[in-house]
Design a protein around this motif. Structure first.
Motif, PDB file in Angstrom:
ATOM      1  N   VAL A   1      27.059  -8.864  22.029  1.00 25.02           N
ATOM      2  CA  VAL A   1      26.786  -9.984  22.960  1.00 25.02           C
ATOM      3  C   VAL A   1      25.569 -10.699  22.938  1.00 25.02           C
TER       4      VAL A   1
ATOM      5  N   GLY B   1      25.449 -13.027  19.948  1.00 21.22           N
ATOM      6  CA  GLY B   1      26.551 -14.176  19.994  1.00 21.22           C
ATOM      7  C   GLY B   1      25.785 -15.130  20.914  1.00 21.22           C
ATOM      8  N   ALA B   2      24.955 -14.671  21.885  1.00 18.85           N
ATOM      9  CA  ALA B   2      24.492 -15.700  22.925  1.00 18.85           C
ATOM     10  C   ALA B   2      23.417 -16.483  22.158  1.00 18.85           C
TER      11      ALA B   2
ATOM     12  N   ILE C   1      23.271 -16.991  18.965  1.00 23.02           N
ATOM     13  CA  ILE C   1      23.982 -17.891  17.774  1.00 23.02           C
ATOM     14  C   ILE C   1      24.305 -19.173  18.835  1.00 23.02           C
ATOM     15  N   TYR C   2      25.033 -19.121  19.690  1.00 22.67           N
ATOM     16  CA  TYR C   2      25.457 -20.113  20.483  1.00 22.67           C
ATOM     17  C   TYR C   2      24.314 -20.984  20.916  1.00 22.67           C
ATOM     18  N   LEU C   3      23.168 -20.539  21.496  1.00 20.57           N
ATOM     19  CA  LEU C   3      22.057 -21.220  22.110  1.00 20.57           C
ATOM     20  C   LEU C   3      21.398 -21.933  20.852  1.00 20.57           C
TER      21      LEU C   3
ATOM     22  N   TYR D   1      24.862 -23.778  18.185  1.00 19.19           N
ATOM     23  CA  TYR D   1      26.136 -24.561  18.647  1.00 19.19           C
ATOM     24  C   TYR D   1      25.721 -25.457  20.177  1.00 19.19           C
TER      25      TYR D   1
ATOM     26  N   PHE E   1      23.723 -27.462  31.302  1.00 18.45           N
ATOM     27  CA  PHE E   1      24.103 -26.104  31.386  1.00 18.45           C
ATOM     28  C   PHE E   1      23.469 -25.223  30.629  1.00 18.45           C
TER      29      PHE E   1
ATOM     30  N   LEU F   1      20.168 -24.594  31.817  1.00 19.80           N
ATOM     31  CA  LEU F   1      20.265 -23.333  33.075  1.00 19.80           C
ATOM     32  C   LEU F   1      20.145 -22.059  32.289  1.00 19.80           C
ATOM     33  N   ILE F   2      21.092 -21.807  31.206  1.00 22.30           N
ATOM     34  CA  ILE F   2      21.073 -20.489  30.609  1.00 22.30           C
ATOM     35  C   ILE F   2      19.766 -20.053  30.075  1.00 22.30           C
TER      36      ILE F   2
ATOM     37  N   ILE G   1      16.791 -20.911  30.970  1.00 19.89           N
ATOM     38  CA  ILE G   1      16.024 -20.565  31.999  1.00 19.89           C
ATOM     39  C   ILE G   1      16.155 -19.359  32.655  1.00 19.89           C
TER      40      ILE G   1
ATOM     41  N   ILE H   1      17.906 -16.816  31.364  1.00 23.33           N
ATOM     42  CA  ILE H   1      17.439 -15.669  30.391  1.00 23.33           C
ATOM     43  C   ILE H   1      16.010 -15.084  30.695  1.00 23.33           C
TER      44      ILE H   1
END
Lengths: 311, 589
Positions: free
Chosen positions: B381, B384-385, B387-389, B392, B402, B405-406, B408, B410
């Motif tokens: 997880v 993966g997170a 990689i997304y941040l 992607y 959004f 927001l993620i 900040i 984290i």
């Protein structure tokens, strides 16, 4: 491998694109977990806290103004816990902020590269020691040590626990402040030297003011860490909450006390699984979460907003 | 900055050296104060755990701190065995270390790594053994690995035969492991459905299912003998990891095969050699399989580069010195100390009657199992997170907001007190999802959520460090984004991700407050036999011991527990640092 690549180049894009989209969604889901955690904390803790406040034997006003916290008599005044937390935070800050700042100045301005390459990781190791170990240090070694200086300390006392909390948060202050000081461009230092400033004057008159936003944000983070610290106080400060005694301020340091975090641990080890005492834990936890979350936000804001911008 | 004239601009010529010197001294003193005080505390706790100065015969004398003053006289007790070991072990080690340091050779690092690798491998093999003894049997592990092999084979075969059917392959990637490991539908699913049907008054609904490869293997009457299964399940996978590394480095298949053969032979030798030495052959096989291949690869690299070869001698000095000292002490008949932290402490459970017989075994197993569960649950997880941040995440529009927001969020989650995560675990997993109180898996989930932000942040940094030019080259050759991530970004970022994860796991192993909140029991007599069983963990046990007022606990058991925890932590962090240094060196090379 080579034939596979050729196949992938000539394959129809649509199917590949479906898989690509799927991976994107999977990774997005991973990233969203963090939001879910925050929502989970706010939702579940909040829900249980509301349940606590709506109990017939609980008075919401009394919770925030009561001066007694006694589970056995259903007394849920949060003030003694709050003053306990404040006491620990203030004493540990008195230790950690000056020492941490001075260490940061030394690391950033005075230390040779070789000394820095040893001292910085060494300080980070301090941050990696489990807090329950710090608690045991306070209980088993620091308290008897402080007694040899004539402090009339109880077995469980505020002073040695707070000293240990202070030592624990020093690396947080020093490493974040050092980052901020190292980010100050050398041209500013050179300019001051050119005007005839000494190294002391450059450090205190140029570098610290230029890095002040970073230093403050490190202070706030360290304080929020001290507020949330659980194991040191649970091990070394005993389990009796006491309202701060203004008549005899020093006496507060010699005796045990119970901040919010330690109270939560103690409530949890008691056996009533749905009584008002158990639910009060969530109210305290929610308070703690809100306070530390706001402090972290403020720290980020200060670091971002008041940063002196250099190219 | 304010525009007033600085004070120093007016008073040229009155430069005081004293003030600057004093300031520098204060700053240095502050830096050392924290370090020295904790170092002293660590020495105290180590002294309590090992009691090195309590052995007969001993030399006793007094050192006056201030000559002429009778007040400050420090009594010194120097046991004889310490002197012997000092001569055979301490002096040679110190001299070798000094030699490495003075010559400023890479030898020091080689010495550090050749010593550290076996220790880390031993720790890993101890973890594997514990899993064997407490959770799985050898045949279960054998069946699981065989099943995994079948699943991987199915995926690989599909990729070979139908390379273009990407969606089909995705389905196979999901279905094949489930079929191989759990069957279709999994036995647990059938049990649940039948249980519900039973409650409703209907007989068992689902009676037929496709058996998994794992179940078939376990049920087969032709299971090989134990040591063959051990070689297949423990030695082969390790060899499969390290032999290709060697083969690639030397650019020869033979080298890889030789390494594989050597490891298998050394491991199989345990059948003959282990009983002669008085160890179980299982222990030998596991220890040899995880120690030999990595050490062989490392030593080969050192010898090939001809850099710091002197460092290879360090473990020999250490082992030889320790052996010589021990033999001498035995011969002369000097007494050895009786440390609190000994084999009995590591292998016993908490004893209600005697502090001397108390041990940390069940919590140790619990901690290992928790680490295992955290890695499986949280690592994918977190990566993966990240990689997304990094790869992607859009930077504009509503989605971009959004993502901000993620990010900040984290950062803030990393600062939330651990006790709050404990409350979350209590409220979510125990009260809401009604998972068992104090189970290993609940502890792993609570602590795992706590370290998730740390894992994400460090993985992000590792991914960010991969240069964009590599990505662009990959895109330029027609690779899609996922192919680029899989084949270009992740392999390069992997060492960094690994380092960050190990450091985060170090944080996890010492966390206590969440374990208290989810109700881990204070005393556990037997090690947990599964992830859903109630268990304890080392810091939880240490907290329990801190409640004992008996000095035997305060200055004995407690110290031994603390030192055990710190040693495990030290080894984990040391591994992370070795990895990071190696990674940085390859980066600059």
């Amino acid at each position: 491998m080579s034939t596979e690549t050729a196949d992938e180049i000539t394959s129809r894009p649509s199917e590949r694109a479906t898989v690509e989209r799927m991976y994107r969604y999977v990774f997005f889901a991973c990233a969203s977990v963090s939001i879910a955690v925050t929502l989970g904390i706010v939702g579940l803790l909040g829900w249980n806290a509301v349940e606590f406040f709506t109990l017939p034997e609980v008075n919401p006003v009394g919770f925030f103004t009561g001066t007694e916290f006694l589970l056995s008599r259903d007394q849920f005044g949060v003030l003694p816990l709050l003053t306990g937390t404040l006491l620990v935070t203030i004493i540990s800050a008195m230790i950690a902020l000056p020492i941490g700042t001075a260490a940061a100045v030394y690391l950033s301005e005075y230390a040779s590269d070789r000394a820095r390459s040893v001292l910085k990781p060494a300080l980070e190791i301090l941050a990696g020691i489990p807090t329950v170990v710090y608690g045991i240090f306070a209980l088993v070694y620091v308290t008897p040590f402080l007694r040899t200086f004539g402090f009339p300390l109880n077995t469980f006392n505020v002073l040695s626990a707070s000293v240990m909390v202070g030592i624990m948060i020093i690396p947080m202050v020093s490493s974040l402040s050092e980052d901020a000081m190292s980010a100050v461009p050398d041209s500013l230092r050179q300019a001051a030297y050119g005007m005839g400033a000494t190294k002391f004057e450059v450090s205190t008159g140029v570098v610290i003011p230029a890095a002040i936003s970073g230093i403050f944000s490190s202070y706030i983070l360290a304080l929020s860490r001290a507020i949330g610290e659980t194991m040191i106080v649970a091990v070394a400060m005993g389990s009796r909450s006491r309202m701060f005694d203004f008549a005899n301020p020093l006496q507060n340091l010699w005796e045990g006390n119970q901040p919010m975090t330690a109270a939560m641990v103690q409530i949890n080890s008691a056996d009533n699984v749905s009584g008002p005492g158990f639910l009060s834990m969530f109210a305290i936890g929610m308070t703690l979460f809100v306070v530390t979350f706001l402090m972290n936000l403020a720290s980020n804001r200060i670091a971002a907003r008041y940063r002196e911008e250099y190219e | 900055m304010a525009a007033e004239t600085p004070s120093w601009a007016q008073q040229a010529g009155q430069v005081s050296r004293l003030r600057g010197r004093a300031f520098e001294a204060i700053c240095l003193a502050s830096t050392s104060l924290a370090l020295v005080s904790v170092m002293v505390l660590l020495l105290f706790v180590a002294n309590d755990a090992f009691r090195p100065f309590e052995a007969e015969p001993a030399l006793t004398f007094a050192i006056p701190v201030l000559p002429g003053l009778e007040l400050f006289v420090v009594p010194v007790v120097l046991p004889a065995y310490l002197l012997v070991f000092g001569a055979t072990l301490g002096l040679p080690v110190a001299l070798t270390a000094l030699y490495y340091y003075r010559r400023d050779d890479p030898a020091g690092e080689v010495a550090y790594a050749t010593l550290g690798l076996p220790i880390v491998s031993l720790l890993v093999s101890a973890g594997v053994l514990v899993m064997f003894i407490e959770v799985l049997t050898v045949s279960e592990l054998f069946a699981t690995e065989l099943a995994l092999l079948v699943a991987v084979g199915a995926i690989y075969g599909h990729a070979r035969l139908r390379p273009r059917k990407a969606v089909e392959r995705l389905a196979i990637i999901i279905v094949a492991p489930v079929v191989a490991l759990a069957g279709l539908p999994p036995a647990m699913f059938n049990d649940i459905v039948n249980g519900i049907a039973g409650l409703a008054g209907v007989g068992p609904v689902l009676t037929t299912r496709l058996f998994s490869v794992r179940e078939l293997v376990l049920a087969s009457p032709f299971l090989p003998v134990r040591w063959v299964m051990l070689l297949a399940t423990v030695t082969l996978p390790v060899v499969a990891i390290f032999a290709p590394i060697l083969a690639r480095r030397r650019e020869s298949r033979e080298a890889g095969l030789a390494l594989g053969g050597l490891s298998m032979i050394v491991a199989a030798l345990g059948l003959v050699a282990a009983p002669a030495l008085g160890v179980g052959s299982d222990v030998w096989i596991v220890v040899a399989s995880v120690t030999v291949p990595p050490l062989a690869v490392y030593v080969e690299g050192v010898v090939r580069r001809r850099e710091g070869m002197a460092g290879l001698a360090f473990p020999l000095v250490l082992i030889g010195g320790a052996l010589a000292g021990w033999l001498l002490v035995q011969q002369v008949g000097f007494g050895m100390p009786d440390p609190w932290l000994d084999w009995g402490f590591l292998t016993n459970a908490h004893s209600r009657f005697s502090a001397e017989k108390t041990g940390i075994y069940p919590p140790l197993v619990g901690s290992v199992m928790m680490l295992f569960a955290i890695v499986i649950l949280i690592f994918p997880v977190g990566v993966g997170a990240a990689i997304y941040l990094e790869e992607y995440a859009p930077s504009q529009g509503l989605a971009g907001k959004f993502v901000t927001l993620i990010e900040i969020n984290i950062g803030n989650l990393a600062g939330v007190p651990s006790v709050v995560y404990g409350l979350l675990g209590l409220a979510l997993f125990i009260r809401f999802l009604s998972m068992p109180v104090g189970a290993i898996i609940v502890g792993a989930l609570a602590v795992g959520l706590l370290i998730l932000p740390i894992v994400i942040i460090s993985a992000q940094e590792a991914i960010r460090a991969v240069p964009d030019s590599h990505r662009e080259a990959s895109y330029g050759m027609g690779a899609t984004r996922w192919q680029t991530i899989r084949d270009v970004v992740l392999p390069q970022a992997f060492p960094g991700i690994l380092t960050g994860t190990i450091l985060a796991l170090g944080r996890a192993i010492g966390e206590t407050a969440p374990l208290l909140m989810i109700g881990m029991p204070a005393i556990v007599r037997r090690a947990p036999d599964g992830f859903f069983a109630t268990g304890s963990a080392m810091p939880r046990q240490i907290f329990r011991w801190s409640k004992e007022f008996d000095p035997l606990y305060r200055h004995g058991v407690l110290a031994a527990g603390v030192v055990t925890l710190l040693v495990v932590l030290l080894i984990m962090n040391g591994t992370a640092i070795i990895l990071r240094n190696k990674f940085q060196r390859e980066e600059t090379a």
